[in-house]
Design a protein around this motif. Structure first.
Motif, short mmCIF file in Angstrom:
data_model
loop_
_atom_site.label_atom_id
_atom_site.label_comp_id
_atom_site.label_asym_id
_atom_site.label_seq_id
_atom_site.Cartn_x
_atom_site.Cartn_y
_atom_site.Cartn_z
N LEU A 14 14.08 10.41 49.81
CA LEU A 14 12.80 10.98 49.37
C LEU A 14 12.80 12.50 49.43
CD1 LEU A 14 10.33 8.52 51.14
CD2 LEU A 14 11.24 8.38 48.81
N THR A 15 13.69 13.09 50.24
CA THR A 15 13.74 14.55 50.37
C THR A 15 15.10 15.11 49.95
OG1 THR A 15 14.20 14.20 52.73
CG2 THR A 15 11.94 14.79 52.13
N VAL A 23 6.40 15.91 49.53
CA VAL A 23 6.48 14.47 49.28
C VAL A 23 5.09 13.92 48.95
CG1 VAL A 23 6.93 12.24 50.40
CG2 VAL A 23 8.54 14.14 50.69
N SER A 24 5.04 13.04 47.98
CA SER A 24 3.76 12.44 47.57
C SER A 24 3.20 11.55 48.67
CB SER A 24 3.96 11.61 46.30
OG SER A 24 4.37 12.43 45.22
N ARG A 30 -0.10 15.34 47.99
CA ARG A 30 1.18 15.65 48.63
C ARG A 30 0.87 15.99 50.08
NH1 ARG A 30 5.37 15.86 44.90
NH2 ARG A 30 4.69 16.12 42.74
N MET A 321 5.07 6.21 44.17
CA MET A 321 4.64 7.61 44.26
C MET A 321 4.22 8.25 42.94
SD MET A 321 7.02 9.27 47.19
CE MET A 321 6.77 8.84 48.92
N THR A 324 6.07 5.79 37.76
CA THR A 324 7.04 4.71 37.95
C THR A 324 6.63 3.50 37.12
OG1 THR A 324 7.92 5.33 40.11
CG2 THR A 324 7.74 2.99 39.68
N ASP A 338 9.98 6.30 45.03
CA ASP A 338 9.72 7.69 44.69
C ASP A 338 9.26 7.81 43.24
OD1 ASP A 338 9.53 10.44 44.92
OD2 ASP A 338 11.51 10.69 45.80
N GLU A 339 9.06 9.03 42.79
CA GLU A 339 8.55 9.29 41.44
C GLU A 339 9.60 9.03 40.37
OE1 GLU A 339 6.43 13.03 41.16
OE2 GLU A 339 6.15 13.04 43.32
N GLY A 370 15.04 6.37 45.59
CA GLY A 370 14.85 7.79 45.40
C GLY A 370 14.37 8.15 44.00
N ARG A 371 14.04 9.40 43.83
CA ARG A 371 13.49 9.91 42.57
C ARG A 371 14.44 9.64 41.40
NH1 ARG A 371 9.93 14.67 41.23
NH2 ARG A 371 9.37 14.48 43.42
N ASP A 388 19.75 6.00 46.11
CA ASP A 388 19.48 7.29 45.46
C ASP A 388 20.18 7.42 44.12
OD1 ASP A 388 22.08 7.54 46.30
OD2 ASP A 388 21.71 9.21 47.67
#
Length: 391
Positions: A14-15, A23-24, A30, A321, A324, A338-339, A370-371, A388
């Motif tokens: 996520l980071t 982070v959302s 956020r 988030m 999606t 994640d987004e 992950g994003r 990820d």
């Protein structure tokens, strides 16, 4: 002064590309929205946001501070990244060094008091009440604190106090804590004292340049007046996958553990423009942001802006988030997504909560995508996996 440069390594995927405060959270926010909103709700209109790790998204999000009424001609919000002013300056080496490197910024406003915050906690707090207590006690430093279970106390900086709230000892993450009074990482300093001890600390070659490890113990040893300020509301450090999911779930229910529907202390955000949510499917005990299209089933979940859950898809006990797509027939259970993720038709992500909680590992059974990850049709992502890359 808002410390927002943390890497957030315990949030894993996520980071990977954004700082933890960016982070959302909670469908439309956020994490940084909470301390920024607390500032303006407390009458603080000059805020320095100290960034370092992956600051692009965070810098763009904060922008000129307009959503938080911090777009001021004098004061307002300022993004403070590390910069080279002379040969001995560098990246921020610790929390104290980060503040030290911005002494010139603080002195520009000639403050009598300085409030130091972390950018990655979820809570509502009136800092003005804490400042009033700081003045009444004549403290040089006031530390916000709250009681935590003794079994968790070793994770925090622990305050040992006298009956009047004055602090006689500060222990940073002690193996055998003497009390359950944990520092929240929120400090008010009388400015002159803060500047003095930052400069002394900077001259110490053995210092780790950290408030909890160096500045606070040094002040105590020097006999400065230090007091605790007890906070009894909701507060969550969302630095782990488990705590992030728990905090999102705390928003749900008829009587949530953390109430966002509060007109007195509104949490402001830079919300994307999106039409109202369209819901044709079944939604139970969930939070749905604008722009969503829900034709499937959503239970006990937080769904971010512009998410699409197609017919026959099921999302349970999860956080999506934003932006999606969960395609027809897919299942998402006990997960943080994640987004900009796409979950293909009839794919299965995670496992039912009861089963997932039995899985040991870094995420306690919570599945993380992950994003930008794409999960192909009919694929399966097991409980507790951190993904990820597209699968």
């Amino acid at each position: 002064m808002l410390l927002a440069g943390g890497q957030g390594s315990r949030l894993y995927a996520l980071t990977s590309n954004i700082a933890k405060p960016a982070v959302s959270f909670g469908a439309k926010y956020r994490i940084i929205d909470f301390p920024l909103s607390n500032c303006i709700n407390s009458g603080i209109d000059t805020v320095g946001v100290l960034t370092q790790y992956q600051p692009l998204v965070l810098n763009e999000y904060v922008g000129n501070g307009q959503p938080w009424d911090l777009d001021r001609t004098f004061g307002g919000v300022h993004i403070l990244s590390p910069y080279e002013a002379k040969k001995d300056t560098s990246w921020y080496k610790g929390t104290a060094n980060a503040i030290y490197q911005n002494i010139r910024f603080m002195k520009m406003y000639d403050p009598e008091y300085v409030l130091i915050l972390s950018g990655d906690h979820i809570y509502k707090m009136d800092y003005d009440k804490m400042l009033t207590a700081h003045k009444e006690t004549g403290a040089d430093c006031t530390i916000a604190c709250m009681q935590v279970p003794m079994k968790e106390a070793s994770r925090f900086g622990i305050l040992n106090t006298n009956p009047d709230g004055s602090i006689y000892e500060f222990e940073e993450k002690p193996k055998q804590p003497k009390s359950d009074l944990a520092s929240m990482g929120i400090y008010i300093f009388t400015a002159s004292k803060l500047f003095k001890y930052l400069e002394l600390d900077e001259q110490d070659p053995n210092s780790e340049k950290d408030f909890g490890k160096n500045i606070l113990p040094t002040m105590l040893n020097a006999g400065e007046k230090m007091y605790s300020y007890r906070f009894e509301g909701y507060w969550k450090d969302v630095g782990t996958i488990t705590s992030l999911l728990e905090a999102n779930m705390d928003l749900l229910g008829a009587v949530p553990n953390f109430e966002l529907r509060d007109n007195d202390r509104v949490i402001h955000s830079r919300s994307p423009l999106a039409p109202p949510a369209y819901v044709e499917g079944d939604v139970v005990n969930s939070m749905i942001a604008n722009g969503c299209e829900i034709e499937g089933t959503v239970e006990n979940s937080v769904i971010g802006t512009n998410c699409v859950i197609e017919k026959g898809a099921v999302v349970k006990d999860s956080v999506l988030m934003g932006n999606t797509v969960v395609k027809a027939g897919a299942q998402v259970n006990y997960a943080i997504i994640d987004e900009e993720v796409t979950i293909g038709e009839k794919a299965v992500v995670g496992a039912e909560k009861a089963e997932a909680c039995k899985v040991e590992g870094k995420t306690s059974g919570i599945t993380v995508l992950g994003r930008g990850v794409c999960v192909s049709n009919n694929s399966k992502v097991a409980a507790g996996e951190i993904v990820d890359k597209s699968v």
